[in-house]
Design a protein around this motif. Structure first.
Motif, PDB file in Angstrom:
ATOM      1  N   LYS A   1       0.824  -1.218   0.000  1.00  0.00           N
ATOM      2  CA  LYS A   1       0.000   0.000   0.000  1.00  0.00           C
ATOM      3  C   LYS A   1       0.853   1.262   0.000  1.00  0.00           C
ATOM      4  O   LYS A   1       0.423   2.318  -0.445  1.00  0.00           O
ATOM      5  CB  LYS A   1      -0.941   0.000   1.203  1.00  0.00           C
ATOM      6  N   ASP A   2       2.115   1.123   0.474  1.00  0.00           N
ATOM      7  CA  ASP A   2       2.913   2.353   0.567  1.00  0.00           C
ATOM      8  C   ASP A   2       4.340   2.102   0.099  1.00  0.00           C
ATOM      9  O   ASP A   2       5.281   2.152   0.877  1.00  0.00           O
ATOM     10  CB  ASP A   2       2.907   2.830   2.032  1.00  0.00           C
ATOM     11  N   PRO A   3       4.473   1.759  -1.199  1.00  0.00           N
ATOM     12  CA  PRO A   3       5.810   1.399  -1.691  1.00  0.00           C
ATOM     13  C   PRO A   3       6.726   2.618  -1.761  1.00  0.00           C
ATOM     14  O   PRO A   3       6.261   3.747  -1.915  1.00  0.00           O
ATOM     15  CB  PRO A   3       5.520   0.861  -3.094  1.00  0.00           C
ATOM     16  N   PRO A   4       8.026   2.389  -1.649  1.00  0.00           N
ATOM     17  CA  PRO A   4       8.968   3.496  -1.880  1.00  0.00           C
ATOM     18  C   PRO A   4       8.748   4.006  -3.308  1.00  0.00           C
ATOM     19  O   PRO A   4       8.425   3.233  -4.200  1.00  0.00           O
ATOM     20  CB  PRO A   4      10.345   2.848  -1.738  1.00  0.00           C
ATOM     21  N   PRO A   5       8.891   5.307  -3.520  1.00  0.00           N
ATOM     22  CA  PRO A   5       8.650   5.835  -4.882  1.00  0.00           C
ATOM     23  C   PRO A   5       9.521   5.121  -5.915  1.00  0.00           C
ATOM     24  O   PRO A   5      10.669   4.752  -5.618  1.00  0.00           O
ATOM     25  CB  PRO A   5       9.025   7.314  -4.766  1.00  0.00           C
ATOM     26  N   LEU A   6       8.936   4.876  -7.071  1.00  0.00           N
ATOM     27  CA  LEU A   6       9.668   4.164  -8.128  1.00  0.00           C
ATOM     28  C   LEU A   6       9.886   5.158  -9.275  1.00  0.00           C
ATOM     29  O   LEU A   6       8.951   5.459 -10.013  1.00  0.00           O
ATOM     30  CB  LEU A   6       8.851   2.965  -8.608  1.00  0.00           C
ATOM     31  N   PRO A   7      11.083   5.705  -9.367  1.00  0.00           N
ATOM     32  CA  PRO A   7      11.311   6.666 -10.463  1.00  0.00           C
ATOM     33  C   PRO A   7      11.082   5.960 -11.806  1.00  0.00           C
ATOM     34  O   PRO A   7      11.681   4.924 -12.066  1.00  0.00           O
ATOM     35  CB  PRO A   7      12.784   7.059 -10.301  1.00  0.00           C
ATOM     36  N   THR A   8      10.129   6.474 -12.580  1.00  0.00           N
ATOM     37  CA  THR A   8       9.874   5.817 -13.859  1.00  0.00           C
ATOM     38  C   THR A   8       9.466   6.862 -14.892  1.00  0.00           C
ATOM     39  O   THR A   8       8.853   7.870 -14.559  1.00  0.00           O
ATOM     40  CB  THR A   8       8.746   4.770 -13.721  1.00  0.00           C
ATOM     41  N   SER A   9       9.833   6.592 -16.125  1.00  0.00           N
ATOM     42  CA  SER A   9       9.457   7.538 -17.190  1.00  0.00           C
ATOM     43  C   SER A   9       8.029   7.237 -17.670  1.00  0.00           C
ATOM     44  O   SER A   9       7.401   7.988 -18.366  1.00  0.00           O
ATOM     45  CB  SER A   9      10.416   7.370 -18.371  1.00  0.00           C
ATOM     46  N   SER A  10       7.522   6.071 -17.184  1.00  0.00           N
ATOM     47  CA  SER A  10       6.206   5.673 -17.695  1.00  0.00           C
ATOM     48  C   SER A  10       5.114   6.611 -17.168  1.00  0.00           C
ATOM     49  O   SER A  10       5.170   7.072 -16.042  1.00  0.00           O
ATOM     50  CB  SER A  10       5.888   4.236 -17.228  1.00  0.00           C
TER      51      SER A  10
END
Ligand code: G6P
Length: 314
Positions: free
Chosen positions: A97-106
């Motif tokens: 529910k509270d994942p670490p931010p995932l830097p993504t270009s998507s």
């Protein structure tokens, strides 16, 4: 760029197992079972199923679901002391529910984050603490994006090593009308010849018998051309240097209880993997492995498709 996330739908699937359904605005969809963190469906905007799941798949722990995209972790195949393909595909995952931010270009808005942590039982067979986070997303053009993040959370200061694969079963119209571009001239380990190392010949791979090969240090992009459907699957991978190609063919198909005798004609596994060189993490370190699948129309008849264009294109 933050995009508002489409809420995740959790529902009951086969045998009452919980699954997440992702729907993208233009109509593509995906299904992921919490059992195994297992993608079992990826449909394009016309509702066509891109993945193969056996009609005899068992959908009952502890047997892994036969088809879709099983996750092989912390061991690929029998390359180690654990059960075949490790145990991640045989465990119930949770929604993160509270994942670490995932830097993504998507700019994907349709995605779900799942997490697997070891149980006490697991620690008996693989004595390490880890967090395995999986994000499954549908891109704005219907691409399927899988991102695995595995972190070593050992409190005892111990590093660990693992091998890994996204064991993707692609749905094909007729295996004898399929070819793979992008693996030519590469070295491979042949599981049918005691994992001995060979070099692939110089043109596309075609299929007329059982194949079980681990191609080493492959390009980022691999193309699977389905002649009859005039469709090309493009695999893009990151953090996963190897690619496993598997089709059981008729004899092995008959020997698998959860696989139809003639289903080998309608599937092909091309598995983005890290096998030759196990990945080692110190406590606190995290590994990321990305897989991006797309299905593009291929004007493949009479070799018109320029596979290099597909492979070298953007
Ligand atoms: O039946 P499973 O445990 O799912 O394994 C199915 C297949 O997975 C991979 O492709 C391996 O390279 C094969 O040797 C194995 O037969």
């Amino acid at each position: 760029m933050s995009v508002e996330k489409i809420p995740v739908q959790l529902c009951k699937g086969v045998n009452g197992l919980e699954k997440v359904v992702l729907k993208e605005a233009k109509g593509s969809s995906a299904e992921i079972y919490l059992y195994g963190g297992h993608v079992t469906s990826w449909k394009n905007e016309n509702g066509e199923e891109m993945l193969f799941v056996s009609s005899k798949a068992i959908f009952k722990p502890p047997k892994a679901i036969r088809g879709g995209i099983p996750l092989c972790f912390p061991q690929f195949g029998s390359h180690g002391s654990l059960e075949q393909h490790g145990f991640a595909r045989n465990r119930i995952w949770s929604i993160d529910k509270d994942p670490p931010p995932l830097p993504t270009s998507s700019t994907s808005k349709a995605y779900v984050d799942l997490i697997l942590k070891p149980s006490e039982e697991d620690a008996k067979i693989w004595p390490h603490s880890y967090e395995f986070r999986l994000r499954v997303a549908l891109g704005p053009t219907g691409d399927l994006l899988l991102t695995s993040r595995i972190r070593n959370t050992n409190a005892d200061g111990k590093p660990f090593s693992f091998t890994f694969a996204y064991h993707t079963y692609f749905s094909v119209s007729d295996i004898s009308e399929v070819r793979i571009e992008g693996l030519e001239t590469l070295d491979y380990l042949d599981n049918l010849q005691n994992k001995e190392r060979f070099t692939e010949q110089g043109d596309a791979i075609t299929f007329e018998s059982e194949i079980d090969k681990i191609y080493l240090s492959t390009p980022t992009k691999i193309a699977i051309l389905d002649h009859e459907k005039k469709r090309t699957f493009v695999i893009r991978k990151d953090g996963l240097p190897d690619a496993v190609v598997w089709n059981p063919w008729d004899r092995k198909a008959k020997a698998m209880a959860d696989f139809g005798d003639d289903e080998y004609k309608y599937m092909l596994c091309v598995e983005a993997a890290a096998v030759e060189k196990p990945i080692t993490l110190k406590p606190g370190e995290e590994w990321k492995g990305r897989l991006e699948l797309s299905a593009v129309p291929s004007s493949y008849c009479s070799g018109q498709l320029d596979p290099q264009r597909v492979l070298l294109g953007t």
